[in-house]
Design an enzyme around this catalytic site. Structure first.
Site, PDB file in Angstrom:
ATOM      1  N   ALA A 123       0.831  -1.199   0.000  1.00 43.59           N
ATOM      2  CA  ALA A 123       0.000   0.000   0.000  1.00 43.59           C
ATOM      3  C   ALA A 123       0.870   1.255   0.000  1.00 43.59           C
ATOM      4  O   ALA A 123       1.266   1.759   1.056  1.00 43.59           O
ATOM      5  CB  ALA A 123      -0.942  -0.017   1.204  1.00 43.59           C
ATOM      6  N   PRO A 127      -4.566   8.682  -3.666  1.00 37.98           N
ATOM      7  CA  PRO A 127      -5.268   9.498  -4.661  1.00 37.98           C
ATOM      8  C   PRO A 127      -4.373  10.625  -5.205  1.00 37.98           C
ATOM      9  O   PRO A 127      -4.397  10.926  -6.398  1.00 37.98           O
ATOM     10  CB  PRO A 127      -6.465  10.055  -3.888  1.00 37.98           C
ATOM     11  CG  PRO A 127      -6.732   9.029  -2.828  1.00 37.98           C
ATOM     12  CD  PRO A 127      -5.387   8.474  -2.453  1.00 37.98           C
ATOM     13  N   ILE A 156      -5.017  -0.586  -4.850  1.00 36.85           N
ATOM     14  CA  ILE A 156      -4.156  -1.537  -4.147  1.00 36.85           C
ATOM     15  C   ILE A 156      -4.478  -2.978  -4.583  1.00 36.85           C
ATOM     16  O   ILE A 156      -5.543  -3.518  -4.266  1.00 36.85           O
ATOM     17  CB  ILE A 156      -4.281  -1.361  -2.613  1.00 36.85           C
ATOM     18  CG1 ILE A 156      -3.954   0.099  -2.227  1.00 36.85           C
ATOM     19  CG2 ILE A 156      -3.370  -2.341  -1.878  1.00 36.85           C
ATOM     20  CD1 ILE A 156      -2.608   0.629  -2.711  1.00 36.85           C
ATOM     21  N   GLY A 243      10.888  -5.835  -7.757  1.00 37.00           N
ATOM     22  CA  GLY A 243       9.612  -6.039  -8.456  1.00 37.00           C
ATOM     23  C   GLY A 243       9.709  -5.737  -9.944  1.00 37.00           C
ATOM     24  O   GLY A 243       8.999  -6.335 -10.754  1.00 37.00           O
ATOM     25  N   ARG A 269      -4.617 -20.043 -40.644  1.00 37.24           N
ATOM     26  CA  ARG A 269      -5.467 -19.131 -41.423  1.00 37.24           C
ATOM     27  C   ARG A 269      -4.980 -19.018 -42.871  1.00 37.24           C
ATOM     28  O   ARG A 269      -3.787 -18.771 -43.113  1.00 37.24           O
ATOM     29  CB  ARG A 269      -5.426 -17.746 -40.762  1.00 37.24           C
ATOM     30  CG  ARG A 269      -6.119 -16.643 -41.504  1.00 37.24           C
ATOM     31  CD  ARG A 269      -7.605 -16.720 -41.342  1.00 37.24           C
ATOM     32  NE  ARG A 269      -8.246 -15.571 -41.971  1.00 37.24           N
ATOM     33  CZ  ARG A 269      -9.520 -15.563 -42.319  1.00 37.24           C
ATOM     34  NH1 ARG A 269     -10.284 -16.618 -42.109  1.00 37.24           N
ATOM     35  NH2 ARG A 269     -10.036 -14.490 -42.882  1.00 37.24           N
ATOM     36  N   GLN A 337      -3.125  -7.798 -34.739  1.00 38.96           N
ATOM     37  CA  GLN A 337      -3.067  -7.484 -36.174  1.00 38.96           C
ATOM     38  C   GLN A 337      -3.015  -8.772 -37.007  1.00 38.96           C
ATOM     39  O   GLN A 337      -3.676  -8.879 -38.036  1.00 38.96           O
ATOM     40  CB  GLN A 337      -1.825  -6.617 -36.449  1.00 38.96           C
ATOM     41  CG  GLN A 337      -1.849  -5.888 -37.775  1.00 38.96           C
ATOM     42  CD  GLN A 337      -2.937  -4.820 -37.818  1.00 38.96           C
ATOM     43  OE1 GLN A 337      -3.468  -4.399 -36.803  1.00 38.96           O
ATOM     44  NE2 GLN A 337      -3.283  -4.406 -39.022  1.00 38.96           N
ATOM     45  N   GLY A 340      -6.205 -10.301 -37.279  1.00 35.54           N
ATOM     46  CA  GLY A 340      -7.117  -9.517 -38.119  1.00 35.54           C
ATOM     47  C   GLY A 340      -8.440  -9.269 -37.408  1.00 35.54           C
ATOM     48  O   GLY A 340      -8.463  -9.046 -36.192  1.00 35.54           O
ATOM     49  N   GLU A 364       3.752  -0.485 -11.042  1.00 37.65           N
ATOM     50  CA  GLU A 364       5.105  -0.641 -10.475  1.00 37.65           C
ATOM     51  C   GLU A 364       6.117   0.301 -11.135  1.00 37.65           C
ATOM     52  O   GLU A 364       7.277  -0.033 -11.320  1.00 37.65           O
ATOM     53  CB  GLU A 364       5.542  -2.114 -10.519  1.00 37.65           C
ATOM     54  CG  GLU A 364       4.626  -2.959  -9.639  1.00 37.65           C
ATOM     55  CD  GLU A 364       5.185  -4.284  -9.179  1.00 37.65           C
ATOM     56  OE1 GLU A 364       6.415  -4.412  -9.098  1.00 37.65           O
ATOM     57  OE2 GLU A 364       4.378  -5.176  -8.868  1.00 37.65           O
ATOM     58  N   THR A 366       5.707   3.707 -14.050  1.00 34.67           N
ATOM     59  CA  THR A 366       5.435   3.870 -15.489  1.00 34.67           C
ATOM     60  C   THR A 366       6.739   3.832 -16.277  1.00 34.67           C
ATOM     61  O   THR A 366       7.831   3.993 -15.720  1.00 34.67           O
ATOM     62  CB  THR A 366       4.772   5.233 -15.761  1.00 34.67           C
ATOM     63  OG1 THR A 366       5.688   6.252 -15.321  1.00 34.67           O
ATOM     64  CG2 THR A 366       3.449   5.403 -15.027  1.00 34.67           C
TER      65      THR A 366
END
Ligand code: COS
Length: 384
Positions: A123, A127, A156, A243, A269, A337, A340, A364, A366
């Site tokens: 934790a 905010p 969390i 981490g 395919r 992609q 498709g 963890e 950006t």
């Protein structure tokens, strides 16, 4: 470092069968129900997945970072939602206790974490405090032998399942930065803790996050990790360093899965009278993905080995998290992609993974935070 190759191979085989026989077949149902069925959770416990990183003396498997990374790569060939359930106990929720806790704190919590009896959550985020982790406002005020905690923690992971939180709170209101923060072990049953509603997320259905609200929550002073005030930010950063290698491995595992799915689809395919796997433009997407996964895997295992050797891997861990999560996003995009129109349809599963992996570039730390960590460390080293 792999301590015993034979045992490691056997364990990876066990995880791989679990992934093939139990996890992949139940992925869609987990996503639909937004919950992992109890028999699967039980099997995770039985295999020892909750105790991967807890030292053997406390009942875990005591995996090295390299071993942990290999297990994550294997496990994450199934939906990353399964990894999420063990992830905070194996990683960020427990590692603060392991790295900086006292012997009593370790003996108190680690055995229960190792069996999966208790799930740990981390934790830190609030905010008003995400990337700027040092600006947290949750307060812990000393009162006799306790601290009284007030504040809200946000997004969390595993909070609804947690038996214990590693909580970062400000013990020194005079110090508005990193030095005023302490890390606490907080039993989730402590009066004064309540949970918000489960967050509605873009993906990762079956993995749960929510707010954790502390209102005059009394925690014994003996629950400060390491019994020292003001060290919580550094504990959190060390936990996140580790981490970030772990998440790098997770990204490699899911990317390998998505590329396998895309390759199989491209072979099955047919268009213009032939397999789409024989078209060079499709091959380019397959080849780029293969090479990038290989690069990320090499990075993750190298950083893991360096950590096992006791090196400071702050920079390498950030490189792994940044490269592997961005790589995973590119592989997900190419996989959709290659599928498709079918790639956009829920029944093929690849769109679910595409949504699931979007989180990797955010949580963890950006990509932009990893860039800051890497570049700052470079400048610091060059000017030391
Ligand atoms: N290991 C040990 N100590 C570390 C450390 C690390 N990896 N990184 C920083 N520290 C120490 C610093 O050495 C400094 O100590 P001193 O004051 O004794 O010199 C202290 O911690 C503060 O460091 P710094 O000044 O670099 O802190 P910043 O506020 O500038 O923040 C970043 C640093 C941006 C890297 C940090 O806030 C961060 O990682 N943010 C992302 C948080 C995150 O990942 N959130 C995800 C949600 S949690 S799952």
């Amino acid at each position: 470092m792999i301590r015993d190759q034979e045992m490691m191979t056997a364990f990876l085989d066990t995880v791989s069968s679990f992934v093939r026989e139990d996890l992949i077949p139940s992925e869609e149902a987990v996503s639909e129900a937004d919950a992992i069925p109890e028999p699967i959770v039980k099997k995770m416990r039985d295999i020892g997945l909750f105790g991967l990183t807890v030292p053997e003396e406390f009942g875990g498997l005591g995996l090295t970072m390299e071993e942990e990374s290999l297990v994550m790569i294997e496990l994450c060939k199934a939906s990353p939602v399964f990894r999420s359930l063990i992830g905070t106990t194996v990683g960020i929720g427990s590692q603060g206790i392991l790295m900086d806790g006292t012997d009593e704190q370790k003996a108190d919590w680690l055995p229960r974490l190792a069996t999966g009896e208790v799930i740990a959550s981390f934790a830190l985020t609030e905010p008003g405090s995400g990337s700027d982790a040092a600006s947290i406002r949750t307060s812990a005020v000393r009162d006799g032998d306790d601290y009284v905690i007030n504040g809200t923690k946000r997004f969390i992971t595993n909070a609804p399942h947690a038996g214990v939180f590693t909580l970062m709170a400000r013990t020194n209101p005079e110090d508005k930065g990193a030095g005023g923060i302490s890390a606490f072990i907080v039993d989730a049953k402590t009066p004064g803790i309540s949970l918000g509603k489960n967050d509605k997320k873009m993906g990762q259905r079956g993995a749960h996050t929510c707010d954790v609200i502390f209102e005059d929550c009394r925690v014994p002073a003996s629950n400060i990790i390491g019994l020292k005030e003001g060290r919580g930010f550094k504990t959190a950063m060390k936990v996140l360093d580790k981490g970030r290698i772990h998440i790098g491995a997770v990204c490699v595992g899911v990317a390998e899965r998505m590329l396998d799915d895309a390759l199989n689809y491209a072979i099955e395919r047919k268009q213009f009278g032939q397999r789409i796997a024989d078209f060079q433009l499709v091959q380019a997407m397959l080849a780029d993905s293969k090479a990038e996964i290989y690069a990320a895997k090499c990075m993750v295992l190298d950083a893991a080995r360096r950590r096992d050797n006791g090196e400071d891997i702050s920079t390498e861990a950030a490189c792994c998290k940044m490269y592997a999560s961005e790589m995973c996003g590119r592989v997900a995009d190419r996989a959709v992609q290659i599928f498709g129109g079918a790639g956009y349809m829920a029944e093929y599963g690849i769109e679910r993974l595409y949504r699931d992996v979007r989180l990797f570039r955010i949580y963890e730390g950006t990509t932009q935070i990893q860039q800051i960590v890497i570049a700052r460390n470079m400048v610091r080293a060059a000017t030391a």
